[in-house]
Structures are given as structure tokens and as C-alpha cells.
Design an enzyme around this catalytic site. Structure first.
Site, mmCIF file in Angstrom:
data_model
loop_
_atom_site.group_PDB
_atom_site.id
_atom_site.type_symbol
_atom_site.label_atom_id
_atom_site.label_comp_id
_atom_site.label_asym_id
_atom_site.label_seq_id
_atom_site.Cartn_x
_atom_site.Cartn_y
_atom_site.Cartn_z
ATOM 1 N N GLY A 247 73.235 17.755 76.625
ATOM 2 C CA GLY A 247 74.212 18.394 75.740
ATOM 3 C C GLY A 247 74.654 17.456 74.641
ATOM 4 O O GLY A 247 74.061 16.394 74.457
ATOM 5 N N ASN A 248 75.653 17.862 73.895
ATOM 6 C CA ASN A 248 76.168 17.004 72.834
ATOM 7 C C ASN A 248 77.685 17.137 72.753
ATOM 8 O O ASN A 248 78.283 17.942 73.456
ATOM 9 C CB ASN A 248 75.495 17.327 71.492
ATOM 10 C CG ASN A 248 75.750 18.758 71.068
ATOM 11 O OD1 ASN A 248 76.882 19.133 70.782
ATOM 12 N ND2 ASN A 248 74.705 19.575 71.049
#
Ligand code: CTP
Length: 407
Positions: A211-212
Site C-alpha cells: 500500500g501507500n
């Protein structure tokens, strides 16, 4: 520090104004609460006085030597009324001055923001709608109420928006009073806009993902600001916890593939699409069926493939030449290239009409309330401009609107 008058009219949502008051104070503002007499049936003067640290009056007959009915309105940087009842809207629209709050409304030269809350029937009644139109025509910002549970068992449009939403609108209007003018004029009425927000996650196994750090705050600010100006707004949101702004519909997605599918399904018929989401660029070639086990000292090599480029897909599928496509570029710079040069390359590569460039790094931009952006089009650039994400969101809509004027 700004001077704010928080007006409170007599509706059950008055209790939410206590939370709003605390948030305004926490931002460092000087807040005077002016309830109507009916508001005190719901929340007493002692509560407002204790929370605000100031005396609380409802009538022009208190502290007459200070001429409060004129002084409060004249000195305010913002007058915010939450909740604004049907009766308060009617009195404000007809210019009545029968309590302290309506006197303040008549003497205020600063922006006025009214947040209506009432039963659906009262909100939709022609009398109320006429009053709202009159007030907006005069430059007053009248928010649309949220939809949901009302007093008793009823449900529908008429809820007071959550205090966090009201605070965001109030802060943006304080930071840039021209936003109040555009919001009152409803200059985005008739526009349908699609906004993506948040960061996608690509599953590695049943419990892990790639993810980020995108918080979704920019997308939320874009949705909130477009709705405030009258646009029909749809959000496609990936992993954002907050409730959507009032009046905004939402599709929630998880991965970049889901985001791509949701955007493709919703894009036709949209006048503007803003890709504020941070889609993961890579996804595992295979998602493990069971939790990946640690094998001591072996390390782990992941095999990834590229995800679809949603924005480039929109450019390729565009059939309406007036549809405006907006991309974001979070650049750290690197090597010989400046963030601006990287942004220019990206604008050309993606083929979108407007690129919102921000320089990022550890502790910059993601999750923070403020940002700095440069707006790039094929014809030039505007910026850098700094401000809260809500203030910047209004700048982005202004730029998108300018691109829709016949070329
Ligand atoms: N974007 C997209 N689909 C992707 C990745 C990004 O639509 N799979 C969109 C983003 O929402 C953003 C714009 O493209 O509006 C630029 O995103 P960015 O990650 O900066 O672009 P990339 O093409 O991934 O380029 P880079 O190599 O710099 O990561």
C-alpha cells in the site's frame, strides 16, 4: 486568530454545535456564541459560556452599552450558523432583526455560512427553498444538509453535516473569503464530477498487502469543495476511513484493478474527472492463498506486475472532447530532473488536461492538512500556491472550469 460568531438556532442538532465550538477554539480562534432563544431549549447558556469562555446573550437588550447587535457583526471575520433552522432561514431571508443573531446577520460584512438542519419536509418546502435561493443570491453560503437519520425514526436530507465537515468549510472560507462568493453563486451547478481518493492496496496473502501513505484528504477536500459549489459529485475511494462530505455519493474500492473498474463504469457523462487517488503501480503476480510463512534467513522475493494506468485509460476512452481530465503528480525530484520537469513529462505522457504537481518527501504532503501545488496545463503553469487542501481544491476546480470554457 480570527473572530468568529457561532450562531446556533433552535434545533436538536444544537448539541453538535458544542463539538464544532470546541474544534473552532482548538484552531485558535476567538469564538462568540450567539444562540437564538429557542436554541437554549436544547443546550443551555451555561454550556455555551463555559465552552467558549465568554458571556452568552440571545437578545439585543443585554450589555446594551456595548451595542452588541452592531459590534458583533461588524467585527466578525466569519459568521457561521449551525444549525440554521427553517425559521432562522426565513427570518434571515426577510431581513428580520428580532433577536441578537438576526441583528448580527444584518450587520456582518464578513462571509456568512449557514448550515441548515431540519426535517426533510421542511427543507424541501418551497418556502424554505425560496429562502435559501434568496440568501445565496445575496452572497450567503448556505450548505446543503446531510442525508441520514433525523429526529425520531425519520431519515432523509436534513441532518446537520458533521462538525469536521463544517470546520473544513469554515476554515477554507476564513483562509480565502472569495471561496464564499463562489460557494454562494454555486458556480459548479450543472457539472458532474468524479473524484478518486485514497491509496489502493494490493493483496500479497490473506493478511498482507502492498500500500501507500495516501490519506485521501485531498480527494475529500476536492469532493467537499465541488459539492459546496453545487456540482454533482461522485467519489471513488480506496481505504479512507472518514464519512463522505454531505451530498457526495461513494463507491469504495480496494485494489487498483477495482479502482480502474469503478472509474471506467462511472466516467461516461462526467464533465470533470480528478484522479487524486494514489493507485499502487504494481500488484503481485499471484496472491498467496495462505499466509506467507517466514523462512529463516531466506528473505522474500516478490514477483510483481504493473497495474493498469487508470488516468491514461480515461484519456484513451474519452469520447466527449469537453470532458476535463485531471491528474496528480507527487514528485520527489531526482537525478538531473526537477519536480517541475518531471511534472511536465508526466502531463505529456498521460495526456491529461491539467496536472496538479506537488513535491513530496518523507513528512511532506501525505496526511497533512496543508500542501503546495503547481497547476500545469499544456499552455502554461500556475503556482506554486500553498494552502490548506480545501483552499487548494477550490483552485483546482477553478482551473478545471477554465478548461471547460470553449477552446
Ligand atoms: N494513476 C493512475 N493509475 C495508476 C497510477 C497512477 O491513474 N496505475 C494516476 C494517479 O491517480 C495520478 C497520476 O496518475 O493522478 C500520476 O500518478 P503517479 O503515481 O505520479 O504516476 P505514475 O504514472 O505512476 O508515474 P511514476 O513513474 O512517477 O510513479
Amino acid at each position: 486568530m480570527s473572530r468568529i460568531v457561532l450562531g446556533v438556532a433552535g434545533g436538536i442538532a444544537a448539541y453538535k454545535a458544542c463539538d464544532l465550538l470546541r474544534r473552532l477554539l482548538a484552531e485558535g480562534h476567538d469564538v462568540t456564541v450567539v444562540p437564538t432563544p429557542a436554541a437554549l431549549e436544547f443546550v443551555g447558556a451555561a454550556t455555551w459560556a463555559a465552552l467558549s469562555g465568554r458571556p452568552v446573550h440571545t437578545q439585543v437588550w443585554d450589555d446594551v452599552h456595548q451595542v452588541p447587535h452592531v459590534a458583533l457583526g461588524q467585527s466578525a471575520d466569519l459568521v457561521l450558523v449551525a444549525p440554521a433552522t427553517a425559521d432562522l432561514l426565513a427570518r434571515a431571508a426577510s431581513g428580520r432583526a428580532d433577536d441578537l443573531l438576526t441583528n448580527v446577520l444584518l450587520t456582518a460584512s464578513a462571509p456568512v455560512v449557514l448550515a441548515p438542519a431540519m426535517h426533510t419536509e421542511m427543507w424541501q418546502h418551497a418556502a424554505t427553498q425560496d429562502n435559501v435561493a434568496t440568501l445565496r443570491r445575496r452572497g450567503v453560503v448556505v450548505l446543503d444538509p446531510a442525508t441520514g437519520r433525523l429526529t425520531g425514526a425519520d431519515s432523509g436530507p436534513g441532518r446537520l453535516p458533521e462538525p469536521a465537515e463544517l470546520l473544513a468549510v469554515a476554515m477554507s472560507v476564513l483562509a480565502d473569503p472569495t471561496i464564499a462568493t463562489r460557494a454562494a453563486r454555486r458556480d459548479l451547478v450543472g457539472l458532474r464530477v468524479l473524484v478518486t481518493a485514497g491509496g489502493t492496496r494490493e493483496s500479497l496473502d490473506p493478511v498482507r498487502f502492498l500500500g501507500n501513505a495516501s490519506s485521501g484528504r485531498m480527494g475529500w477536500a476536492l469532493a467537499r469543495s465541488a459539492a459546496l459549489r453545487g456540482a454533482v459529485v461522485h467519489l471513488v475511494a480506496a481505504h479512507v476511513e472518514s464519512d463522505p462530505p454531505p451530498g457526495v455519493s461513494v463507491t469504495t474500492v480496494g485494489s487498483t484493478a477495482e479502482l480502474a473498474a469503478a472509474v471506467a463504469a462511472a466516467a461516461a457523462g462526467q464533465d470533470v474527472v480528478v484522479m487524486a487517488a494514489a493507485p499502487a503501480d504494481y500488484t503481485p503476480v499471484k496472491i498467496a492463498d495462505t499466509k506467507i510463512k517466514k523462512s529463516a534467513g531466506q528473505g522474500l522475493t516478490l514477483s510483481l506486475r504493473e497495474t493498469p494506468d487508470v488516468l491514461a485509460g480515461l484519456v484513451a476512452a474519452r469520447t466527449d472532447p469537453r470532458q476535463v481530465l485531471v491528474g496528480f503528480a507527487a514528485e520527489t525530484g531526482g537525478g538531473a530532473q526537477t519536480p517541475l520537469a518531471l511534472g511536465r513529462d508526466k502531463l505529456a505522457r498521460k495526456g491529461c488536461d491539467l496536472l496538479v504537481l506537488n513535491e513530496v518527501g518523507i513528512d511532506r504532503v501525505f496526511g497533512r492538512p496543508d500542501s503546495e501545488i503547481t497547476l500545469l496545463t499544456r499552455d502554461g503553469e500556475d503556482g506554486p500556491v500553498a494552502g490548506s487542501k480545501d483552499v487548494l481544491a477550490h483552485r483546482i476546480w477553478d482551473a478545471a472550469l477554465a478548461l471547460r470554457t470553449p477552446r
